[in-house]
Design a protein around this motif. Structure first.
Motif, PDB file in Angstrom:
ATOM      1  N   SER A  17      35.524  47.082  43.098  1.00  0.00           N
ATOM      2  CA  SER A  17      36.707  46.336  43.475  1.00  0.00           C
ATOM      3  C   SER A  17      37.914  46.785  42.646  1.00  0.00           C
ATOM      4  O   SER A  17      37.793  47.001  41.442  1.00  0.00           O
ATOM      5  CB  SER A  17      36.427  44.853  43.247  1.00  0.00           C
ATOM      6  OG  SER A  17      37.611  44.122  43.209  1.00  0.00           O
ATOM      7  N   PRO A  18      39.086  46.923  43.268  1.00  0.00           N
ATOM      8  CA  PRO A  18      40.274  47.278  42.501  1.00  0.00           C
ATOM      9  C   PRO A  18      40.613  46.247  41.425  1.00  0.00           C
ATOM     10  O   PRO A  18      41.170  46.589  40.381  1.00  0.00           O
ATOM     11  CB  PRO A  18      41.385  47.338  43.546  1.00  0.00           C
ATOM     12  CG  PRO A  18      40.711  47.474  44.833  1.00  0.00           C
ATOM     13  CD  PRO A  18      39.365  46.857  44.694  1.00  0.00           C
ATOM     14  N   LYS A  19      40.244  44.998  41.667  1.00  0.00           N
ATOM     15  CA  LYS A  19      40.497  43.935  40.694  1.00  0.00           C
ATOM     16  C   LYS A  19      39.724  44.184  39.397  1.00  0.00           C
ATOM     17  O   LYS A  19      40.177  43.830  38.313  1.00  0.00           O
ATOM     18  CB  LYS A  19      40.097  42.599  41.313  1.00  0.00           C
ATOM     19  CG  LYS A  19      40.456  41.403  40.504  1.00  0.00           C
ATOM     20  CD  LYS A  19      40.097  40.138  41.258  1.00  0.00           C
ATOM     21  CE  LYS A  19      40.461  38.916  40.468  1.00  0.00           C
ATOM     22  NZ  LYS A  19      40.157  37.682  41.196  1.00  0.00           N
ATOM     23  N   LYS A  20      38.536  44.790  39.503  1.00  0.00           N
ATOM     24  CA  LYS A  20      37.739  45.108  38.324  1.00  0.00           C
ATOM     25  C   LYS A  20      38.184  46.416  37.682  1.00  0.00           C
ATOM     26  O   LYS A  20      37.972  46.632  36.490  1.00  0.00           O
ATOM     27  CB  LYS A  20      36.268  45.213  38.699  1.00  0.00           C
ATOM     28  CG  LYS A  20      35.666  43.905  39.132  1.00  0.00           C
ATOM     29  CD  LYS A  20      34.221  44.089  39.521  1.00  0.00           C
ATOM     30  CE  LYS A  20      33.641  42.793  40.042  1.00  0.00           C
ATOM     31  NZ  LYS A  20      32.253  42.965  40.492  1.00  0.00           N
ATOM     32  N   MET A  21      38.771  47.312  38.469  1.00  0.00           N
ATOM     33  CA  MET A  21      39.164  48.625  37.972  1.00  0.00           C
ATOM     34  C   MET A  21      40.525  48.599  37.272  1.00  0.00           C
ATOM     35  O   MET A  21      40.741  49.342  36.307  1.00  0.00           O
ATOM     36  CB  MET A  21      39.203  49.599  39.146  1.00  0.00           C
ATOM     37  CG  MET A  21      39.499  51.010  38.768  1.00  0.00           C
ATOM     38  SD  MET A  21      38.110  51.827  38.052  1.00  0.00           S
ATOM     39  CE  MET A  21      37.658  52.862  39.393  1.00  0.00           C
ATOM     40  N   ARG A  22      41.437  47.750  37.704  1.00  0.00           N
ATOM     41  CA  ARG A  22      42.803  47.770  37.162  1.00  0.00           C
ATOM     42  C   ARG A  22      42.903  47.422  35.679  1.00  0.00           C
ATOM     43  O   ARG A  22      43.690  48.060  34.968  1.00  0.00           O
ATOM     44  CB  ARG A  22      43.695  46.855  38.001  1.00  0.00           C
ATOM     45  CG  ARG A  22      44.054  47.481  39.316  1.00  0.00           C
ATOM     46  CD  ARG A  22      45.073  46.694  40.094  1.00  0.00           C
ATOM     47  NE  ARG A  22      45.240  47.305  41.404  1.00  0.00           N
ATOM     48  CZ  ARG A  22      44.944  46.708  42.546  1.00  0.00           C
ATOM     49  NH1 ARG A  22      44.486  45.475  42.550  1.00  0.00           N
ATOM     50  NH2 ARG A  22      45.108  47.337  43.684  1.00  0.00           N
ATOM     51  N   PRO A  23      42.166  46.445  35.141  1.00  0.00           N
ATOM     52  CA  PRO A  23      42.270  46.203  33.694  1.00  0.00           C
ATOM     53  C   PRO A  23      41.821  47.400  32.855  1.00  0.00           C
ATOM     54  O   PRO A  23      42.375  47.655  31.785  1.00  0.00           O
ATOM     55  CB  PRO A  23      41.347  45.006  33.458  1.00  0.00           C
ATOM     56  CG  PRO A  23      41.237  44.332  34.756  1.00  0.00           C
ATOM     57  CD  PRO A  23      41.371  45.402  35.796  1.00  0.00           C
ATOM     58  N   ALA A  25      42.142  50.534  33.870  1.00  0.00           N
ATOM     59  CA  ALA A  25      43.216  51.510  34.047  1.00  0.00           C
ATOM     60  C   ALA A  25      44.407  51.183  33.147  1.00  0.00           C
ATOM     61  O   ALA A  25      45.072  52.095  32.634  1.00  0.00           O
ATOM     62  CB  ALA A  25      43.646  51.555  35.499  1.00  0.00           C
ATOM     63  N   ASP A  26      44.665  49.901  32.942  1.00  0.00           N
ATOM     64  CA  ASP A  26      45.791  49.504  32.091  1.00  0.00           C
ATOM     65  C   ASP A  26      45.592  49.935  30.643  1.00  0.00           C
ATOM     66  O   ASP A  26      46.564  50.126  29.913  1.00  0.00           O
ATOM     67  CB  ASP A  26      45.990  47.991  32.148  1.00  0.00           C
ATOM     68  CG  ASP A  26      46.501  47.524  33.501  1.00  0.00           C
ATOM     69  OD1 ASP A  26      47.050  48.365  34.242  1.00  0.00           O
ATOM     70  OD2 ASP A  26      46.335  46.336  33.818  1.00  0.00           O
ATOM     71  N   GLU A  78      50.690  59.018  35.342  1.00  0.00           N
ATOM     72  CA  GLU A  78      50.564  57.963  36.350  1.00  0.00           C
ATOM     73  C   GLU A  78      49.090  57.714  36.625  1.00  0.00           C
ATOM     74  O   GLU A  78      48.298  58.647  36.700  1.00  0.00           O
ATOM     75  CB  GLU A  78      51.260  58.381  37.641  1.00  0.00           C
ATOM     76  CG  GLU A  78      51.243  57.306  38.688  1.00  0.00           C
ATOM     77  CD  GLU A  78      52.011  57.690  39.942  1.00  0.00           C
ATOM     78  OE1 GLU A  78      51.861  56.970  40.937  1.00  0.00           O
ATOM     79  OE2 GLU A  78      52.735  58.693  39.926  1.00  0.00           O
ATOM     80  N   LEU A  79      48.752  56.453  36.748  1.00  0.00           N
ATOM     81  CA  LEU A  79      47.385  56.047  37.050  1.00  0.00           C
ATOM     82  C   LEU A  79      47.470  54.881  38.018  1.00  0.00           C
ATOM     83  O   LEU A  79      47.955  53.809  37.669  1.00  0.00           O
ATOM     84  CB  LEU A  79      46.651  55.647  35.772  1.00  0.00           C
ATOM     85  CG  LEU A  79      45.217  55.185  35.887  1.00  0.00           C
ATOM     86  CD1 LEU A  79      44.366  56.195  36.616  1.00  0.00           C
ATOM     87  CD2 LEU A  79      44.644  54.950  34.515  1.00  0.00           C
ATOM     88  N   ARG A  80      47.049  55.131  39.255  1.00  0.00           N
ATOM     89  CA  ARG A  80      47.207  54.126  40.296  1.00  0.00           C
ATOM     90  C   ARG A  80      45.849  53.784  40.897  1.00  0.00           C
ATOM     91  O   ARG A  80      45.087  54.673  41.255  1.00  0.00           O
ATOM     92  CB  ARG A  80      48.144  54.668  41.373  1.00  0.00           C
ATOM     93  CG  ARG A  80      48.755  53.611  42.223  1.00  0.00           C
ATOM     94  CD  ARG A  80      49.882  54.129  43.065  1.00  0.00           C
ATOM     95  NE  ARG A  80      49.388  55.118  44.013  1.00  0.00           N
ATOM     96  CZ  ARG A  80      50.113  56.129  44.465  1.00  0.00           C
ATOM     97  NH1 ARG A  80      51.331  56.308  44.036  1.00  0.00           N
ATOM     98  NH2 ARG A  80      49.608  56.968  45.338  1.00  0.00           N
ATOM     99  N   VAL A 108      41.675  55.916  43.619  1.00  0.00           N
ATOM    100  CA  VAL A 108      42.285  56.121  42.301  1.00  0.00           C
ATOM    101  C   VAL A 108      43.064  57.427  42.321  1.00  0.00           C
ATOM    102  O   VAL A 108      42.551  58.455  42.751  1.00  0.00           O
ATOM    103  CB  VAL A 108      41.213  56.169  41.188  1.00  0.00           C
ATOM    104  CG1 VAL A 108      41.852  56.444  39.840  1.00  0.00           C
ATOM    105  CG2 VAL A 108      40.444  54.869  41.147  1.00  0.00           C
ATOM    106  N   LEU A 109      44.307  57.386  41.839  1.00  0.00           N
ATOM    107  CA  LEU A 109      45.155  58.568  41.691  1.00  0.00           C
ATOM    108  C   LEU A 109      45.516  58.704  40.223  1.00  0.00           C
ATOM    109  O   LEU A 109      46.008  57.746  39.618  1.00  0.00           O
ATOM    110  CB  LEU A 109      46.432  58.434  42.519  1.00  0.00           C
ATOM    111  CG  LEU A 109      47.509  59.467  42.224  1.00  0.00           C
ATOM    112  CD1 LEU A 109      47.163  60.788  42.885  1.00  0.00           C
ATOM    113  CD2 LEU A 109      48.855  58.976  42.674  1.00  0.00           C
ATOM    114  N   VAL A 110      45.241  59.877  39.655  1.00  0.00           N
ATOM    115  CA  VAL A 110      45.576  60.155  38.257  1.00  0.00           C
ATOM    116  C   VAL A 110      46.499  61.363  38.226  1.00  0.00           C
ATOM    117  O   VAL A 110      46.212  62.389  38.861  1.00  0.00           O
ATOM    118  CB  VAL A 110      44.315  60.448  37.419  1.00  0.00           C
ATOM    119  CG1 VAL A 110      44.692  60.851  36.011  1.00  0.00           C
ATOM    120  CG2 VAL A 110      43.415  59.238  37.389  1.00  0.00           C
TER     121      VAL A 110
END
Length: 119
Positions: A17-23, A25-26, A78-80, A108-110
């Motif tokens: 889930s993106p919700k689990k991946m975003r923290p 990535a931050d 950038e990390l999206r 995911v884009l890096v």
């Protein structure tokens, strides 16, 4: 869509889930390439393992395209983490009913860039 300068890598349809991946990535956004790999190596999250692969792929792309580039010069520009498609599954409930279970995916884009361009 705007053109992104730098060395990039994209991972699509990751089963997290993106919700689990975003923290996760931050934690590494804006850090140097070596620091971000070290941070992700020591995190227990599934997202950290997936993100480490994408960042190391972007680093390999950078070192392949520019032979005289040093790893210490790279940073995460950038990390999206975007939402991908959802797998829809039926979850049986009592009395013949059903709930819809959404299994979310991430894209995911890096983008890595050299520190001389870092402001």
């Amino acid at each position: 869509m705007k053109q992104i300068s730098g060395y990039r890598a994209v991972a699509r349809y990751l089963r997290i889930s993106p919700k689990k991946m975003r923290p996760v990535a931050d934690l590494v956004r804006g850090k140097s390439y070596a620091d971000s790999l070290a941070i992700l190596e020591n995190l227990p999250n599934k997202g950290a393992r997936m993100l480490k692969k994408v960042i190391s792929s972007a680093g390999a792309n950078a070192l392949y395209k520019n032979k005289n580039l040093d790893e210490d010069m790279l940073y995460v520009k950038e990390l999206r983490v975007d939402e991908g498609p959802r797998l829809k599954r039926v979850w049986p409930r009592s009395r013949g009913r059903a709930d819809l279970l959404l299994k979310r995916m991430s894209h995911v884009l890096v983008v890595l860039d050299e520190k001389e361009n870092f402001r």
